[in-house]
Design a protein around this motif. Structure first.
Motif, short mmCIF file in Angstrom:
data_model
loop_
_atom_site.label_atom_id
_atom_site.label_comp_id
_atom_site.label_asym_id
_atom_site.label_seq_id
_atom_site.Cartn_x
_atom_site.Cartn_y
_atom_site.Cartn_z
N LEU A 241 0.82 -1.20 0.00
CA LEU A 241 0.00 0.00 0.00
C LEU A 241 0.86 1.26 0.00
CD1 LEU A 241 -2.82 1.16 0.03
CD2 LEU A 241 -2.85 0.96 2.51
N SER A 242 1.96 1.26 0.75
CA SER A 242 2.83 2.43 0.77
C SER A 242 3.38 2.73 -0.61
CB SER A 242 3.97 2.22 1.77
OG SER A 242 3.48 2.11 3.09
N ALA B 238 1.94 1.89 -3.41
CA ALA B 238 0.80 2.31 -4.23
C ALA B 238 0.55 3.80 -4.08
CB ALA B 238 -0.44 1.51 -3.84
N TYR B 239 0.68 4.32 -2.86
CA TYR B 239 0.50 5.76 -2.65
C TYR B 239 1.61 6.56 -3.33
CZ TYR B 239 -3.24 5.07 0.78
OH TYR B 239 -4.43 4.76 1.40
N GLN B 240 2.83 6.02 -3.33
CA GLN B 240 3.94 6.70 -4.00
C GLN B 240 3.61 6.91 -5.47
OE1 GLN B 240 6.91 7.83 -2.86
NE2 GLN B 240 7.01 6.98 -0.80
N ASP B 241 2.97 5.93 -6.09
CA ASP B 241 2.62 6.01 -7.50
C ASP B 241 1.35 6.83 -7.73
OD1 ASP B 241 4.79 4.38 -8.09
OD2 ASP B 241 3.60 2.54 -7.97
N TYR B 242 0.48 6.85 -6.75
CA TYR B 242 -0.84 7.49 -6.93
C TYR B 242 -0.74 9.01 -6.83
CZ TYR B 242 -5.89 8.19 -6.48
OH TYR B 242 -7.18 8.57 -6.68
N PHE B 243 -0.05 9.51 -5.81
CA PHE B 243 0.05 10.96 -5.62
C PHE B 243 1.30 11.51 -6.27
CE2 PHE B 243 -2.52 9.60 -1.91
CZ PHE B 243 -3.65 10.37 -2.16
N TRP B 244 1.22 12.75 -6.76
CA TRP B 244 2.37 13.40 -7.38
C TRP B 244 3.47 13.60 -6.33
CZ3 TRP B 244 2.59 19.34 -8.23
CH2 TRP B 244 3.84 19.70 -8.75
N LYS B 245 3.11 14.25 -5.24
CA LYS B 245 3.99 14.43 -4.10
C LYS B 245 3.12 14.81 -2.91
CE LYS B 245 5.18 19.23 -5.28
NZ LYS B 245 6.32 20.18 -5.52
N GLY B 246 3.67 14.77 -1.72
CA GLY B 246 2.87 15.09 -0.56
C GLY B 246 3.70 15.09 0.70
N CYS B 247 3.01 15.13 1.84
CA CYS B 247 3.66 14.99 3.14
C CYS B 247 2.94 13.91 3.92
CB CYS B 247 3.65 16.31 3.91
SG CYS B 247 4.55 16.18 5.50
N PRO C 222 4.34 12.05 7.02
CA PRO C 222 5.46 11.86 7.95
C PRO C 222 5.71 10.39 8.26
CG PRO C 222 4.13 13.71 8.65
CD PRO C 222 3.39 13.07 7.51
N GLY C 223 6.97 9.99 8.14
CA GLY C 223 7.33 8.60 8.34
C GLY C 223 7.47 7.83 7.05
N ALA C 224 7.04 8.44 5.93
CA ALA C 224 7.17 7.79 4.62
C ALA C 224 8.51 8.18 4.01
CB ALA C 224 6.00 8.20 3.72
#
Length: 312
Positions: free
Chosen positions: A92-93, A95-104, A106-108
């Motif tokens: 899942l982690s 998958a989020y890297q691929d889904y969102f352009w960039k973000g915040c 914390p801990g990722a």
């Protein structure tokens, strides 16, 4: 305010439970059902009318922290589809890297840290801690995700959507505006993103939600359950009439040390199992995701405690 749950599990008997035990479990479940609900919500600026829950791919995201219920687990149902169709990575982690352009988050790591801003050196006299999974990252937690959506005081470093828990949301919005963190951040300037693609006012979290957030649980080994339960209950009582405060970390120079500072009290759960406390739907979602998403603490929990001996 969030509610803490002290869940000291004991092994269920191998024989069929008697009627009084079953009745007690139903009563405890009803007691938990009476807790004030906490919901996961998605928040966006009202002026960003083009944003909906269905077109978040490629946008800038704000999450309380990695593995959080509102900003990581429940969010999966409405973005990456909880990996149901098998078209995305089971991690899942990733998958989020691929889904969102960039973000915040914390801990990722990677692009999910690019919007984070860390801690100003002049505030604590130390190096910045960008993307740290603690309050050294100013975009950490529910308040941090809201800060991330509004942007830092300079007007930079902000996201398009924030995923957070609804409790204290109105108070947090008001605080950030009064404190000078951001202007134009009144409740009327923000809207919730609903699962059906529509939008709703910030106060409509009961009908525009990503799902209910189960209560937090304290778990321990069966052999230590009685001692832990007794210690926590006594500590909770003592904090009401003595200088010691179990839930107020500010007294000790920090925040959210053992429990969230917003915790009001702990409740015993006795014979209730995980499914009764968390709910079947949430339990199934968590089980399916953690079965294929690498998490270090889960690997540690699966280790055989007998393989390690205490030092002599």
């Amino acid at each position: 305010m969030s509610q803490g749950i002290c869940c000291c599990h004991r092994p269920l008997p191998t024989t069929e439970q008697d009627c009084s035990s079953a009745r007690r479990e139903r009563e405890e479940a009803a007691h938990l059902a009476g807790l004030p609900p906490v919901y996961a919500v998605a928040l966006a600026k009202k002026t960003a009318r083009h944003i909906s829950i269905h077109n978040l791919r490629g946008r800038r995201s704000c999450h309380g922290y990695a593995y959080s219920l509102a900003g990581w687990l429940l969010l999966s149902r409405h973005t990456v589809g909880a990996l149901e169709n098998g078209t995305l990575s089971c991690n899942l982690s990733s998958a989020y890297q691929d889904y969102f352009w960039k973000g915040c988050m914390p801990g990722a790591e990677g692009n999910l840290c690019k919007v984070c801003i860390g801690q100003q050196e002049m505030e604590r006299g130390k190096d910045s801690s960008r993307c740290a999974a603690n309050h050294d990252e100013r975009y950490y937690g529910n308040m941090g995700a809201l800060r991330c959506l509004l942007g830092d005081p300079s007007g930079r470093s902000f996201g398009d959507v924030a995923f957070l828990e609804h409790h204290n949301l109105l108070q947090n919005i008001d605080y950030l505006e009064r404190s000078g963190w951001a202007t134009g951040g009144a409740p009327n300037d923000l809207e919730l993103l609903c699962p059906d693609g529509s939008r709703a006012a910030v106060a409509d979290w009961k009908t525009c939600t990503l799902g209910p957030v189960p209560p937090n649980i304290v778990v321990t080994r069966p052999a230590a359950a009685a001692k832990v339960y007794k210690f926590l209950m006594k500590s909770q009582e003592a904090s009401r009439s003595s200088p010691f405060q179990l839930f107020q970390s500010q007294k000790y120079g920090d925040r959210d040390l053992l429990f969230k500072d917003s915790t009001q009290h702990l409740l015993p759960t006795s014979h209730l199992g995980y499914e009764a406390i968390l709910g079947i739907s949430f339990w199934q979602l968590a089980e399916s995701i953690f079965n294929c998403t690498p998490v270090g603490i889960l690997d540690f929990c699966k280790q055989d405690p007998c393989a390690y001996s205490a030092p002599h």
